[in-house]
Design an enzyme around this catalytic site. Structure first.
Site, PDB file in Angstrom:
ATOM      1  N   LYS A 160      -8.187   8.057 -19.021  1.00  0.00           N
ATOM      2  CA  LYS A 160      -8.481   8.642 -20.321  1.00  0.00           C
ATOM      3  C   LYS A 160      -7.230   8.624 -21.209  1.00  0.00           C
ATOM      4  O   LYS A 160      -6.789   7.566 -21.584  1.00  0.00           O
ATOM      5  CB  LYS A 160      -9.054  10.054 -20.115  1.00  0.00           C
ATOM      6  CG  LYS A 160     -10.077  10.151 -18.965  1.00  0.00           C
ATOM      7  CD  LYS A 160     -11.366   9.406 -19.215  1.00  0.00           C
ATOM      8  CE  LYS A 160     -12.244   9.258 -17.987  1.00  0.00           C
ATOM      9  NZ  LYS A 160     -12.601  10.461 -17.277  1.00  0.00           N
ATOM     10  N   ASP A 206      -7.235  20.145 -13.252  1.00  0.00           N
ATOM     11  CA  ASP A 206      -7.596  18.842 -13.819  1.00  0.00           C
ATOM     12  C   ASP A 206      -7.233  18.914 -15.309  1.00  0.00           C
ATOM     13  O   ASP A 206      -7.888  19.602 -16.084  1.00  0.00           O
ATOM     14  CB  ASP A 206      -9.104  18.596 -13.621  1.00  0.00           C
ATOM     15  CG  ASP A 206      -9.567  17.257 -14.186  1.00  0.00           C
ATOM     16  OD1 ASP A 206      -8.877  16.710 -15.068  1.00  0.00           O
ATOM     17  OD2 ASP A 206     -10.636  16.775 -13.769  1.00  0.00           O
ATOM     18  N   TYR A 252     -16.305  18.271 -14.511  1.00  0.00           N
ATOM     19  CA  TYR A 252     -16.665  16.861 -14.641  1.00  0.00           C
ATOM     20  C   TYR A 252     -17.716  16.515 -13.567  1.00  0.00           C
ATOM     21  O   TYR A 252     -17.549  16.873 -12.397  1.00  0.00           O
ATOM     22  CB  TYR A 252     -15.395  16.018 -14.450  1.00  0.00           C
ATOM     23  CG  TYR A 252     -15.637  14.546 -14.396  1.00  0.00           C
ATOM     24  CD1 TYR A 252     -16.028  13.848 -15.538  1.00  0.00           C
ATOM     25  CD2 TYR A 252     -15.479  13.829 -13.216  1.00  0.00           C
ATOM     26  CE1 TYR A 252     -16.252  12.486 -15.487  1.00  0.00           C
ATOM     27  CE2 TYR A 252     -15.701  12.463 -13.168  1.00  0.00           C
ATOM     28  CZ  TYR A 252     -16.090  11.804 -14.311  1.00  0.00           C
ATOM     29  OH  TYR A 252     -16.314  10.457 -14.270  1.00  0.00           O
ATOM     30  N   ARG A 258       0.852  -1.200   0.000  1.00  0.00           N
ATOM     31  CA  ARG A 258       0.000   0.000   0.000  1.00  0.00           C
ATOM     32  C   ARG A 258       0.887   1.249   0.000  1.00  0.00           C
ATOM     33  O   ARG A 258       0.563   2.255  -0.611  1.00  0.00           O
ATOM     34  CB  ARG A 258      -0.961  -0.001   1.199  1.00  0.00           C
ATOM     35  CG  ARG A 258      -1.762   1.296   1.279  1.00  0.00           C
ATOM     36  CD  ARG A 258      -3.064   1.228   2.087  1.00  0.00           C
ATOM     37  NE  ARG A 258      -3.065   0.301   3.195  1.00  0.00           N
ATOM     38  CZ  ARG A 258      -2.479   0.501   4.371  1.00  0.00           C
ATOM     39  NH1 ARG A 258      -1.839   1.639   4.615  1.00  0.00           N
ATOM     40  NH2 ARG A 258      -2.532  -0.415   5.311  1.00  0.00           N
TER      41      ARG A 258
HETATM   42  C1  LIG Z   1     -13.065  10.819 -15.994  1.00  0.00           C
HETATM   43  C2  LIG Z   1     -12.730  12.127 -15.408  1.00  0.00           C
HETATM   44  C3  LIG Z   1     -12.475  12.272 -14.031  1.00  0.00           C
HETATM   45  C4  LIG Z   1     -12.622  11.123 -13.047  1.00  0.00           C
HETATM   46  O1  LIG Z   1     -11.694  10.110 -13.283  1.00  0.00           O
HETATM   47  P1  LIG Z   1     -11.987   8.539 -12.993  1.00  0.00           P
HETATM   48  O2  LIG Z   1     -10.730   7.903 -13.451  1.00  0.00           O
HETATM   49  O3  LIG Z   1     -13.193   8.160 -13.785  1.00  0.00           O
HETATM   50  O4  LIG Z   1     -12.218   8.401 -11.537  1.00  0.00           O
HETATM   51  C5  LIG Z   1     -12.126  13.519 -13.568  1.00  0.00           C
HETATM   52  N1  LIG Z   1     -12.028  14.587 -14.398  1.00  0.00           N
HETATM   53  C6  LIG Z   1     -12.264  14.486 -15.729  1.00  0.00           C
HETATM   54  C7  LIG Z   1     -12.154  15.698 -16.581  1.00  0.00           C
HETATM   55  C8  LIG Z   1     -12.639  13.264 -16.273  1.00  0.00           C
HETATM   56  O5  LIG Z   1     -12.899  13.192 -17.573  1.00  0.00           O
END
Ligand SMILES: *Cc1c(COP(=O)(O)O)cnc(C)c1O
Length: 379
Positions: free
Chosen positions: A195, A170, A98, A46
């Protein structure tokens, strides 16, 4: 070193025990110690895992930062950042983030006494006006999901520094290939590695990158104390994904440009949201802070009904109807009923996210085939 080279070599070192060129998947929970307290830097998985260490090093390199931390999902990375705060602290954030970030803030962290102020961050003056003596952190997303609004990171960074706040960006939609927020003055970059970093729709993961060692130590403490760590196989997949980030993003940008222009000229399309259009409100800022405009596009139909949107959404074959984005294959999505269903309708409409809005994650297939697929679906 140029980025294309970085993506391939970041975090890669031949495995010390065998010389394996690829980082092995260290599928282990613990490490044998030579004597109590005498170990090779790894005690319990962990806290440390060599596959994760390699990935965290790569994450730092590709975002031009000093330290990377990997999490079990993007929202787990966001969760760790907000846990830096105390009850009563305030966060300024964008009003069209998001949906999962919005849900985490409103449904989980508000219960713990953290206050979130939602503003239109495309104007830095709005951010400045929202600062109070209790503000501790600014949370930006640019381009935003799904309306592709652009915030000037450097301008908000200046406000953040003046008030001694933590600026988090982000960077999921742009990816490190198109935008590097730390270079523009951000303190933390967050990614849903699910992504573009992973890039193949086969893993859920999150990432944070920062330069400040104190911030890194606090976030590492939260990572190991709260335990939202990714498994070694997932780290291996993201490490592998990063190797092709440069070529993939080039292809996403080219296909994105072709499809955005094609949609704009289509008689049945009323509006296309893509930051590469000169008449897009964020064009000047996007041109300054991004190296490309990406493959995320949203559009509205002239027949502005949910029924017509749903008909188009169910008529594509190459564009698969699915949540998520950033994979090599193209996806089509209905934010109002899918990714953004957790935002109340009035809130959504107020922020310009209509019932008929359709979002595309343009993949790296041949653009001719993608255009043909959309042409048949839109009719
Ligand atoms: C998908 C996404 C998230 C969240 O990420 P997960 O891997 O699904 O937990 C946060 N911000 C943006 C812009 C996203 O597209």
């Amino acid at each position: 070193m140029k980025s294309a080279t970085k993506y391939i070599h970041a975090g890669s070192h031949p495995d010390p025990s065998t010389g394996a060129i690829m980082t092995p998947v260290y599928q282990t929970s613990t490490y044998v110690q030579e004597a109590p307290g005498v170990n090779k830097g790894y005690e319990y998985a962990r806290s440390q895992n060599p596959t994760r260490t390699a990935l965290e090093e790569a994450l730092a390199v590709i975002e031009n930062g000093k330290f990377g931390l990997a999490f079990s999902s993007g929202v787990a990375a966001t969760d760790a950042v907000i846990k830096l705060l105390n009850p009563g602290d305030e966060v300024i954030c964008a009003n069209d983030m998001y949906g999962g970030t919005y849900r985490l803030f409103t449904k989980v962290f508000e219960r713990f006494g953290i206050v979130f102020r939602y503003v239109d961050t495309t104007s830095a003056a709005n951010v400045e006006a929202a600062v109070t003596p209790k503000t501790k952190l600014i949370w930006l997303e640019t381009p935003t999901n799904p309306l592709m609004n652009i915030t000037d990171i450097a301008s908000v960074a200046a406000i953040s520094k003046a008030h001694k706040l933590i600026l988090v960006v982000d960077n999921t939609f742009a990816s490190p290939a198109l935008q590097n927020p730390l270079d523009l003055g951000a303190d933390i970059v967050m990614h849903s590695a699910t992504k573009y970093l992973g890039g193949h729709s086969d893993v859920i993961q999150g990432a944070l990158v920062m330069n400040d060692v104190e911030l890194r130590d606090k976030l590492y403490f939260i990572q190991k104390s709260c335990g939202a760590v990714p498994g070694p196989m997932d780290c291996f997949l993201v490490l592998r994904g990063i190797k092709t980030l440069g070529v993939r993003m080039k292809a996403h940008c080219e296909n994105g440009k072709r499809i955005a222009h094609w949609l704009k000229d289509h008689p049945k399309v009323s509006k296309v949201y893509w930051p590469g259009f000169e008449d897009h409100a964020g064009y000047a800022v996007a041109s300054k802070q991004m190296k490309g405009f990406g493959g995320m596009i949203s559009f509205e139909l002239k027949n502005d009904s949910v029924e017509e949107a749903k008909r188009v959404l169910s008529s594509t074959h190459l564009f698969s109807l699915a949540e998520s984005l950033g994979g090599v294959e193209s996806l089509i999505n209905h934010p109002a009923s899918m990714t953004h269903a957790s935002i109340p309708r009035e809130e959504r409409i107020k922020n310009g996210l209509s019932d008929s809005l359709i979002r595309l994650s343009v993949g790296i297939e041949d653009a001719d085939d993608l255009v043909e697929d959309l042409a048949k679906a839109i009719g």
